[in-house]
Design a protein around this motif. Structure first.
Motif, short mmCIF file in Angstrom:
data_model
loop_
_atom_site.label_atom_id
_atom_site.label_comp_id
_atom_site.label_asym_id
_atom_site.label_seq_id
_atom_site.Cartn_x
_atom_site.Cartn_y
_atom_site.Cartn_z
N ALA A 169 0.24 4.00 -3.07
CA ALA A 169 1.85 3.58 -2.73
C ALA A 169 2.37 2.42 -2.77
O ALA A 169 3.67 2.21 -3.65
CB ALA A 169 2.60 4.76 -1.38
N VAL A 170 2.04 1.57 -1.86
CA VAL A 170 2.41 -0.03 -1.77
C VAL A 170 2.13 -0.46 -3.31
O VAL A 170 3.09 -0.87 -3.10
CB VAL A 170 1.62 0.08 -0.57
N ALA A 171 1.26 -0.64 -3.74
CA ALA A 171 1.27 -1.48 -5.15
C ALA A 171 2.11 -0.73 -6.01
O ALA A 171 2.61 -1.65 -6.24
CB ALA A 171 -0.25 -1.67 -5.27
N ALA A 172 2.51 0.09 -6.10
CA ALA A 172 3.32 0.77 -7.05
C ALA A 172 4.68 0.54 -6.87
O ALA A 172 4.93 0.28 -6.72
CB ALA A 172 3.03 2.65 -7.11
N SER A 173 4.72 0.20 -5.26
CA SER A 173 6.34 0.12 -5.11
C SER A 173 6.33 -1.69 -4.91
O SER A 173 8.19 -2.07 -5.35
CB SER A 173 6.90 0.43 -3.38
N LEU A 174 5.73 -1.79 -5.15
CA LEU A 174 5.61 -3.51 -5.25
C LEU A 174 5.60 -3.81 -6.71
O LEU A 174 5.87 -5.15 -7.53
CB LEU A 174 4.66 -4.32 -4.51
N GLY A 177 -8.36 -7.91 -8.89
CA GLY A 177 -9.99 -7.14 -9.74
C GLY A 177 -9.73 -6.46 -7.75
O GLY A 177 -11.35 -6.55 -7.69
N GLU A 178 -8.89 -6.49 -6.56
CA GLU A 178 -9.11 -5.64 -4.73
C GLU A 178 -8.90 -4.27 -5.67
O GLU A 178 -7.97 -3.88 -6.72
CB GLU A 178 -7.95 -6.39 -4.27
N PRO A 200 -5.12 0.43 -18.52
CA PRO A 200 -4.16 0.39 -16.52
C PRO A 200 -3.88 2.10 -16.73
O PRO A 200 -3.72 2.50 -17.38
CB PRO A 200 -2.24 0.05 -17.68
N LEU A 201 -3.62 2.16 -15.21
CA LEU A 201 -3.20 3.23 -14.75
C LEU A 201 -1.97 3.52 -14.45
O LEU A 201 -0.65 3.28 -14.98
CB LEU A 201 -3.72 2.88 -13.23
N ASN A 202 -2.55 4.90 -15.71
CA ASN A 202 -0.09 5.55 -15.34
C ASN A 202 0.31 5.72 -14.40
O ASN A 202 -0.43 7.32 -13.35
CB ASN A 202 -0.22 6.66 -16.63
N LEU A 203 1.05 5.35 -13.61
CA LEU A 203 0.83 5.69 -12.20
C LEU A 203 2.04 7.27 -12.21
O LEU A 203 1.90 8.48 -11.39
CB LEU A 203 2.24 4.70 -10.77
N PHE A 208 -12.67 3.54 -9.99
CA PHE A 208 -12.03 2.96 -8.60
C PHE A 208 -11.02 1.97 -9.78
O PHE A 208 -11.37 1.60 -10.94
CB PHE A 208 -13.14 1.16 -7.97
N ILE A 209 -10.12 2.16 -8.83
CA ILE A 209 -8.33 1.58 -9.10
C ILE A 209 -7.99 0.13 -8.64
O ILE A 209 -7.99 -0.43 -7.45
CB ILE A 209 -7.05 2.90 -8.89
N VAL A 210 -8.28 -1.02 -9.32
CA VAL A 210 -7.65 -2.27 -9.17
C VAL A 210 -6.33 -2.65 -9.64
O VAL A 210 -5.71 -2.09 -10.31
CB VAL A 210 -9.16 -3.31 -9.17
#
Length: 64
Positions: A29-34, A9-10, A46-49, A3-5
């Protein structure tokens, strides 16, 4: 299943153990754009987007 949070933690998205995205593409995509920092829930890394979207986009083909 992984899971990606986000920082709170959401759960944002789901991926297989080999990091193939299987759910939550839009939320990711929305989280990345924010500018949110995302993490793997199981390891806290950390996730490497950049690599994630490059991999995801290559399997969808090119559209106009």
């Amino acid at each position: 299943m992984k899971f990606i949070v986000d920082e709170a933690g959401e759960i944002i998205a789901q991926a297989t153990d080999d990091h193939t995205l299987i759910g939550g593409q839009h939320r990711l995509a929305v989280a990345a754009s924010l500018g949110k920092i995302l993490f793997w829930r199981d390891t806290g890394e950390p996730l490497n987007l950049d690599n994630f979207f490059k991999h995801y986009g290559s399997s969808r083909g090119h559209t106009a």
